[in-house]
Design a protein around this motif. Structure first.
Motif, PDB file in Angstrom:
ATOM      1  N   GLN A   1       0.839  -1.182   0.000  1.00 11.67           N
ATOM      2  CA  GLN A   1       0.000   0.000   0.000  1.00 11.67           C
ATOM      3  C   GLN A   1       0.880   1.240   0.000  1.00 11.67           C
ATOM      4  O   GLN A   1       1.893   1.277   0.671  1.00 11.67           O
ATOM      5  CB  GLN A   1      -0.892   0.036   1.239  1.00 11.67           C
ATOM      6  N   PRO A   2       0.479   2.276  -0.717  1.00 13.01           N
ATOM      7  CA  PRO A   2       1.255   3.512  -0.665  1.00 13.01           C
ATOM      8  C   PRO A   2       1.071   4.202   0.691  1.00 13.01           C
ATOM      9  O   PRO A   2       0.048   4.017   1.344  1.00 13.01           O
ATOM     10  CB  PRO A   2       0.661   4.353  -1.791  1.00 13.01           C
ATOM     11  N   LEU A   3       2.057   4.956   1.079  1.00 14.33           N
ATOM     12  CA  LEU A   3       1.945   5.746   2.297  1.00 14.33           C
ATOM     13  C   LEU A   3       1.035   6.917   1.997  1.00 14.33           C
ATOM     14  O   LEU A   3       1.310   7.712   1.106  1.00 14.33           O
ATOM     15  CB  LEU A   3       3.324   6.234   2.737  1.00 14.33           C
ATOM     16  N   ARG A   4      -0.063   7.012   2.681  1.00 11.54           N
ATOM     17  CA  ARG A   4      -1.050   8.043   2.369  1.00 11.54           C
ATOM     18  C   ARG A   4      -0.835   9.309   3.173  1.00 11.54           C
ATOM     19  O   ARG A   4      -1.133  10.385   2.713  1.00 11.54           O
ATOM     20  CB  ARG A   4      -2.440   7.482   2.593  1.00 11.54           C
ATOM     21  N   GLN A   5      -0.373   9.191   4.386  1.00  8.11           N
ATOM     22  CA  GLN A   5      -0.167  10.387   5.181  1.00  8.11           C
ATOM     23  C   GLN A   5       0.885  10.152   6.236  1.00  8.11           C
ATOM     24  O   GLN A   5       1.064   9.048   6.721  1.00  8.11           O
ATOM     25  CB  GLN A   5      -1.468  10.839   5.819  1.00  8.11           C
TER      26      GLN A   5
ATOM     27  N   ALA B   1       1.343   2.390  10.332  1.00  8.25           N
ATOM     28  CA  ALA B   1      -0.026   1.920  10.577  1.00  8.25           C
ATOM     29  C   ALA B   1      -0.174   0.463  10.155  1.00  8.25           C
ATOM     30  O   ALA B   1      -0.833  -0.322  10.816  1.00  8.25           O
ATOM     31  CB  ALA B   1      -1.033   2.801   9.840  1.00  8.25           C
ATOM     32  N   ASN B   2       0.439   0.095   9.038  1.00 12.51           N
ATOM     33  CA  ASN B   2       0.431  -1.294   8.579  1.00 12.51           C
ATOM     34  C   ASN B   2       1.785  -1.886   8.966  1.00 12.51           C
ATOM     35  O   ASN B   2       2.752  -1.763   8.235  1.00 12.51           O
ATOM     36  CB  ASN B   2       0.216  -1.368   7.067  1.00 12.51           C
ATOM     37  N   ASN B   3       1.828  -2.519  10.118  1.00 10.18           N
ATOM     38  CA  ASN B   3       3.107  -3.073  10.580  1.00 10.18           C
ATOM     39  C   ASN B   3       3.231  -4.563  10.281  1.00 10.18           C
ATOM     40  O   ASN B   3       4.046  -5.250  10.862  1.00 10.18           O
ATOM     41  CB  ASN B   3       3.294  -2.813  12.077  1.00 10.18           C
ATOM     42  N   ARG B   4       2.440  -5.054   9.359  1.00  7.93           N
ATOM     43  CA  ARG B   4       2.477  -6.483   9.042  1.00  7.93           C
ATOM     44  C   ARG B   4       2.943  -6.775   7.611  1.00  7.93           C
ATOM     45  O   ARG B   4       3.091  -7.920   7.240  1.00  7.93           O
ATOM     46  CB  ARG B   4       1.102  -7.100   9.262  1.00  7.93           C
TER      47      ARG B   4
ATOM     48  N   THR C   1       9.746   8.416   2.813  1.00  6.22           N
ATOM     49  CA  THR C   1       8.768   9.494   2.901  1.00  6.22           C
ATOM     50  C   THR C   1       8.849  10.195   4.260  1.00  6.22           C
ATOM     51  O   THR C   1       8.797  11.429   4.338  1.00  6.22           O
ATOM     52  CB  THR C   1       7.346   8.950   2.661  1.00  6.22           C
ATOM     53  N   VAL C   2       9.007   9.425   5.320  1.00  4.03           N
ATOM     54  CA  VAL C   2       9.148  10.003   6.653  1.00  4.03           C
ATOM     55  C   VAL C   2      10.409  10.861   6.737  1.00  4.03           C
ATOM     56  O   VAL C   2      10.391  11.991   7.236  1.00  4.03           O
ATOM     57  CB  VAL C   2       9.166   8.903   7.734  1.00  4.03           C
ATOM     58  N   LEU C   3      11.511  10.346   6.217  1.00  4.47           N
ATOM     59  CA  LEU C   3      12.771  11.092   6.267  1.00  4.47           C
ATOM     60  C   LEU C   3      12.689  12.378   5.454  1.00  4.47           C
ATOM     61  O   LEU C   3      13.217  13.417   5.871  1.00  4.47           O
ATOM     62  CB  LEU C   3      13.926  10.214   5.796  1.00  4.47           C
ATOM     63  N   LEU C   4      12.038  12.332   4.304  1.00  4.58           N
ATOM     64  CA  LEU C   4      11.848  13.557   3.522  1.00  4.58           C
ATOM     65  C   LEU C   4      11.011  14.573   4.298  1.00  4.58           C
ATOM     66  O   LEU C   4      11.304  15.773   4.280  1.00  4.58           O
ATOM     67  CB  LEU C   4      11.174  13.250   2.184  1.00  4.58           C
TER      68      LEU C   4
END
Length: 79
Positions: free
Chosen positions: A13-17, A38-41, A54-57
């Motif tokens: 799934q893409p990272l939405r937010q 959120a999806n840790n599986r 994305t988080v690092l950006l």
């Protein structure tokens, strides 16, 4: 030695937010950031790497973070 990346396209799934919360003291020299997906599986390592990127950006753009160290556990170390 090498390894093969497992792909699970059902969970890709893409990272939405990205949500940032909290604050640092102005005097903090080393800031601590906890990242929780959120999806840790998912076992799709390319997806996890994209999420972390994305988080690092976001940290770079919003908080001027230029260097970082990572401590990870479980699937978090796959990124």
């Amino acid at each position: 030695m090498g390894y093969q990346r497992q792909r699970d396209h059902r969970q890709s799934q893409p990272l939405r937010q990205v949500k940032f919360a909290g604050h640092w003291r102005a005097s903090a020299k080393q800031r601590l950031v906890k990242v929780v997906f959120a999806n840790n599986r998912t076992r799709n390592y390319d997806t996890i790497a994209t999420w972390l990127h994305t988080v690092l950006l976001g940290l770079q753009q919003n908080y001027n973070v230029r260097q970082f160290n990572v401590v990870a556990h479980s699937l978090g170390n796959a990124a």
